[in-house]
Design a protein around this motif. Structure first.
Motif, short mmCIF file in Angstrom:
data_model
loop_
_atom_site.label_atom_id
_atom_site.label_comp_id
_atom_site.label_asym_id
_atom_site.label_seq_id
_atom_site.Cartn_x
_atom_site.Cartn_y
_atom_site.Cartn_z
N GLU A 1 45.97 8.32 -67.63
CA GLU A 1 46.07 9.27 -68.50
C GLU A 1 46.64 10.54 -67.70
O GLU A 1 47.41 11.11 -66.72
CB GLU A 1 44.92 10.38 -68.06
CG GLU A 1 43.51 9.07 -69.01
CD GLU A 1 42.23 9.08 -69.30
OE1 GLU A 1 41.26 8.80 -69.74
OE2 GLU A 1 41.77 10.10 -68.11
N LYS B 1 49.03 2.36 -71.42
CA LYS B 1 48.41 2.67 -72.13
C LYS B 1 49.63 2.09 -72.68
O LYS B 1 49.81 0.84 -74.03
CB LYS B 1 47.13 2.78 -72.71
CG LYS B 1 46.89 2.09 -74.27
CD LYS B 1 45.51 2.94 -74.65
CE LYS B 1 45.15 2.18 -76.10
NZ LYS B 1 43.95 3.08 -76.34
N HIS B 2 50.58 2.63 -73.62
CA HIS B 2 51.34 2.94 -74.72
C HIS B 2 52.93 2.57 -73.94
O HIS B 2 53.71 2.26 -75.11
CB HIS B 2 51.36 4.50 -75.55
CG HIS B 2 49.80 4.81 -76.09
ND1 HIS B 2 49.73 4.17 -77.01
CD2 HIS B 2 48.66 5.02 -75.84
CE1 HIS B 2 48.19 3.76 -77.43
NE2 HIS B 2 47.71 4.75 -76.25
N THR C 1 49.63 11.33 -72.96
CA THR C 1 48.61 10.91 -72.63
C THR C 1 48.11 10.15 -72.48
O THR C 1 46.94 10.43 -71.16
CB THR C 1 46.57 11.93 -74.05
OG1 THR C 1 47.17 10.90 -75.44
CG2 THR C 1 47.66 12.62 -74.17
N GLU C 2 48.62 8.64 -72.48
CA GLU C 2 48.05 7.30 -71.97
C GLU C 2 48.98 6.95 -71.28
O GLU C 2 49.45 6.47 -72.92
CB GLU C 2 46.68 7.30 -72.94
CG GLU C 2 45.79 7.81 -73.06
CD GLU C 2 44.73 7.02 -73.86
OE1 GLU C 2 44.28 6.83 -73.75
OE2 GLU C 2 45.29 6.44 -75.26
N ALA D 1 53.10 10.63 -83.66
CA ALA D 1 52.24 10.84 -82.91
C ALA D 1 51.76 9.78 -81.71
O ALA D 1 51.24 9.81 -81.00
CB ALA D 1 51.29 9.69 -84.03
N ARG D 2 53.00 8.48 -82.18
CA ARG D 2 53.05 7.51 -80.98
C ARG D 2 53.64 8.75 -79.80
O ARG D 2 52.84 8.28 -78.40
CB ARG D 2 54.07 6.10 -81.02
CG ARG D 2 53.89 5.97 -80.40
CD ARG D 2 53.22 4.85 -79.80
NE ARG D 2 52.15 3.58 -80.60
CZ ARG D 2 52.62 3.24 -80.92
NH1 ARG D 2 53.34 2.12 -80.13
NH2 ARG D 2 51.65 2.39 -82.00
N ARG E 1 53.06 11.61 -79.32
CA ARG E 1 51.26 12.08 -78.24
C ARG E 1 50.34 11.40 -77.63
O ARG E 1 49.63 11.40 -76.69
CB ARG E 1 50.42 12.58 -79.93
CG ARG E 1 51.34 13.75 -80.46
CD ARG E 1 50.61 15.07 -80.75
NE ARG E 1 49.93 14.23 -82.04
CZ ARG E 1 51.18 14.51 -82.67
NH1 ARG E 1 52.44 14.69 -83.03
NH2 ARG E 1 50.66 13.60 -84.74
N GLN E 2 50.77 10.54 -77.96
CA GLN E 2 49.55 8.89 -77.74
C GLN E 2 50.13 8.98 -75.92
O GLN E 2 49.49 8.66 -74.85
CB GLN E 2 49.83 7.72 -78.35
CG GLN E 2 48.61 7.95 -79.83
CD GLN E 2 48.46 6.68 -80.88
OE1 GLN E 2 50.40 6.17 -80.26
NE2 GLN E 2 47.54 6.43 -81.41
#
Length: 121
Positions: A93, A48-49, A44-45, A37-38, A40-41
């Motif tokens: 993004e 931020k991550h 996309t960003e 899940a991280r 994927r985050q």
């Protein structure tokens, strides 16, 4: 000069793979970047991550060295500057499917490069 967004996404994927490997080398059982899940985050960003993990990279290096994995951690740590995106900051993004595919290609390529580099130690 225009920044090639596909290249930037690829480099973010490479950076992700290196930071995840460095995180694993510092021991423990909790490796946030290994979470699908991280991933994927991050794909996309990235700004931020990934930025917090980039800031923690030196700590990961020190922790890994303290646990006898310093050579491997140093090898990965030295790769980080070459993996940073070409612009001044990480992309905010990555929404385009082609860019996300390039991110994943970057992850796979860097995982292979890390495996090869660590095998030579």
């Amino acid at each position: 000069m225009a920044i090639d967004r596909l290249t930037e996404a690829y480099r973010c994927g490479q950076l992700y793979a290196a930071l995840a490997a460095l995180e694993r080398l510092c021991g423990g059982t909790h490796h946030p970047l290994d979470d699908p899940a991280r991933r994927r985050q991050v794909s996309t960003e990235p700004r931020k991550h990934l930025a917090p993990h980039l800031w923690k990279a030196t700590r990961s290096l020190v922790d890994a060295a303290g646990q006898g994995r310093g050579k491997a951690a140093a090898e990965i740590f030295r790769q980080l500057p070459d993996l940073l995106p070409l612009r001044r900051e990480l992309p905010g993004e990555i929404r385009d499917a082609a860019e996300r595919a390039r991110f994943e290609e970057g992850v796979r390529a860097q995982e292979t490069a890390i495996g090869k580099a660590l095998a030579e130690l």
